[in-house]
Enzyme design. Structure first.
Site, PDB file in Angstrom:
ATOM      1  N   GLU A 161      52.070  46.165  45.039  1.00  0.00           N
ATOM      2  CA  GLU A 161      51.333  46.097  46.456  1.00  0.00           C
ATOM      3  C   GLU A 161      51.204  44.913  46.807  1.00  0.00           C
ATOM      4  OE1 GLU A 161      47.746  48.544  45.473  1.00  0.00           O
ATOM      5  OE2 GLU A 161      46.750  47.171  46.865  1.00  0.00           O
ATOM      6  N   ASP A 167      52.675  50.337  27.652  1.00  0.00           N
ATOM      7  CA  ASP A 167      52.756  51.849  28.142  1.00  0.00           C
ATOM      8  C   ASP A 167      51.690  51.894  29.022  1.00  0.00           C
ATOM      9  OD1 ASP A 167      52.248  54.664  28.217  1.00  0.00           O
ATOM     10  OD2 ASP A 167      52.539  55.073  26.448  1.00  0.00           O
ATOM     11  N   LYS A 208      40.233  51.858  40.260  1.00  0.00           N
ATOM     12  CA  LYS A 208      41.605  51.847  40.974  1.00  0.00           C
ATOM     13  C   LYS A 208      41.757  50.073  40.869  1.00  0.00           C
ATOM     14  CE  LYS A 208      45.274  51.606  43.764  1.00  0.00           C
ATOM     15  NZ  LYS A 208      45.802  50.478  44.596  1.00  0.00           N
ATOM     16  N   HIS A 267      44.975  41.614  53.460  1.00  0.00           N
ATOM     17  CA  HIS A 267      46.212  42.597  53.156  1.00  0.00           C
ATOM     18  C   HIS A 267      47.010  42.254  54.420  1.00  0.00           C
ATOM     19  CE1 HIS A 267      45.997  45.533  49.981  1.00  0.00           C
ATOM     20  NE2 HIS A 267      44.517  45.628  50.280  1.00  0.00           N
TER      21      HIS A 267
END
Ligand code: MEV
Length: 425
Positions: A84, A278, A262, A375
């Site tokens: 991202e 992991d 998130k 962004h």
């Protein structure tokens, strides 16, 4: 001719080349696409072939370095693997702000993992529970015989707990083996111990054992991270208040809490992946921990008194620096070297600090200019490339789109042809 059945027996016995041929035929891959699959990066294809099954290629993601991190008074460069845009830049930016208040401080519990043993059809669960607890020392001893190296390093099975669980399949006796896994993630050690002690537990309890497996709710392996930042460093009082309100929103609303967390996991996972750990285990633990009181909540907390912004985070982070891909993936080894960590706890604490800082970056942007501004410049570059821009054209097209506040493919094409025309004339 393309083959369309996925029923392929003995696929695992074939060479990488033969597997690739079958997949290429199945999916009608072009020679360019096959070329991409054959082009490998730092992870040698033979190592990859030993890491998982049915390998045909390796899959690359960008590895970026977040800068400016000061954690417990020590400077760290943070390797992050993520697809991202903006995450690495945002982490670096917020780490610079946190630095102004002395950086991030951390602590952690020991590296304790839980192995679960499920006992079913136990005639007297309450008595069986006490019988098992009475034999704690003997059972821990049995578990520790599985891993003398871990015991020599100061780790090993340390405690035993037992719970009676009412389920839709009747009453069960659930035994938890608490294992200090030292510098490992611990799944292998814990699972082996759980499998070893299960028959003994069943014979004591008088029932049958079923599952014997680690729990990913690693709530004995918690990381805590906190920071205190002068409000000027985040853009002033107003922005700090906005960050606190953003946190309060997440605290009150699971829809927002999911996105809030998130943002934390953007930072957490990127380091977990870079170090060969992991990330599914860490994700599973994080979200279950976030819902531990029956409602899903943010993993962090942000407050301000008008002078400082106070941020803190608490979450389970089960990562290792020995075993698995941490030692076989060459880039994981290099990432650990860049971090310079000496223990799994140090790595987990750094990851927690990155999660907190990543969260700050997102909340600050959301509370101030909005997330799209940051962004946009990277996104605009991607759009410029899609429109066919090459070399210096990419920045020119991207900057113009951001200036015109129109980051779209048609706009990129229009600007690109304008630039090319101007250059010719
Ligand atoms: C995007 O990957 C993450 C954010 O949505 C996190 C947040 O909203 O807090 C920006």
């Amino acid at each position: 001719m393309s083959r369309r059945s996925s029923r392929i027996s003995g696929f695992y016995k074939l060479s990488i080349e033969e597997r690739l041929k079958i997949v290429s035929e199945f999916a009608d891959l072009t020679s360019d696409e096959i070329g991409s699959l054959k082009r490998h990066g730092a992870l040698d294809i033979e190592i990859a072939n030993r890491m998982i099954e049915n390998v045909i290629s390796t899959y690359e993601l960008p590895l970026g370095i977040a800068v400016n991190f000061l954690i417990n008074g020590r400077d760290y460069l943070i390797p992050m693997v993520i697809e991202e845009p903006s995450v690495v830049a945002a982490a670096s930016n917020a780490a610079r702000m946190a630095r102004e208040g002395g950086g991030v401080y951390t602590s952690s519990t020991g590296p304790y993992m839980i192995g679960q043993i499920q006992l079913v059809k136990v005639p007297q669960p309450a008595i069986a529970r006490l019988e098992i607890l009475k034999r704690k020392d003997e059972i821990l001893e049995l578990a520790n015989q599985c891993d003398p190296v871990l015991v020599r390093l100061g780790g090993g099975a340390k405690d035993l707990e037992a719970r009676i669980l009412e389920t839709r399949s009747g009453v069960m006796l659930i035994v938890h083996l608490i294992v200090d896994v030292r510098d490992a993630m611990g799944a292998n050690a814990v699972n082996t111990m759980a499998e070893t002690i299960a028959p003994r537990l069943a014979s004591i309890a008088g029932g049958y054992f079923r599952l014997r497996i680690i729990s990913n709710l690693a709530d004995r392996r918690l990381v805590r991270a906190w920071t205190k930042i002068p409000v000027e460093a985040v853009g002033g009082r107003e922005v700090a208040e906005g960050i606190m309100e953003a946190w309060a929103f997440a605290e009150a609303d699971p829809y927002r809490a999911a996105t809030h967390n998130k943002g934390i996991m953007n930072g957490v996972d990127a380091v977990v992946i870079a170090t060969g750990n992991d990330w599914r285990a860490v994700e599973a633990g994080a979200h279950t921990y976030a819902a531990r009181d029956g409602r899903y909540r943010p993993l962090s907390r942000w407050e301000t008194d008008g002078s400082y912004l106070y941020g803190s985070l608490e979450m389970p982070i089960a990562v290792g620096i020995v075993g698995g891909a941490t030692k076989t993936h060459p880039l994981a080894k290099i990432s650990l070297k860049i971090l310079g960590v000496k223990t799994s706890q140090e790595l987990a604490e750094i990851i927690g600090a990155v999660g907190l800082v990543q969260n700050l970056a997102a909340l600050r942007a959301l509370a101030a200019e909005g997330i799209q501004a940051g962004h946009m410049s990277l996104h605009a570059k991607n759009i410029a490339v899609m429109a066919g821009a090459v070399g210096g054209e990419i920045d020119l097209v991207a900057e113009e789109m951001v200036r015109e506040k129109a980051v779209r493919l048609d706009k990129a094409q229009e600007i690109l042809s304008r630039i090319r025309k101007e250059r010719k004339s």
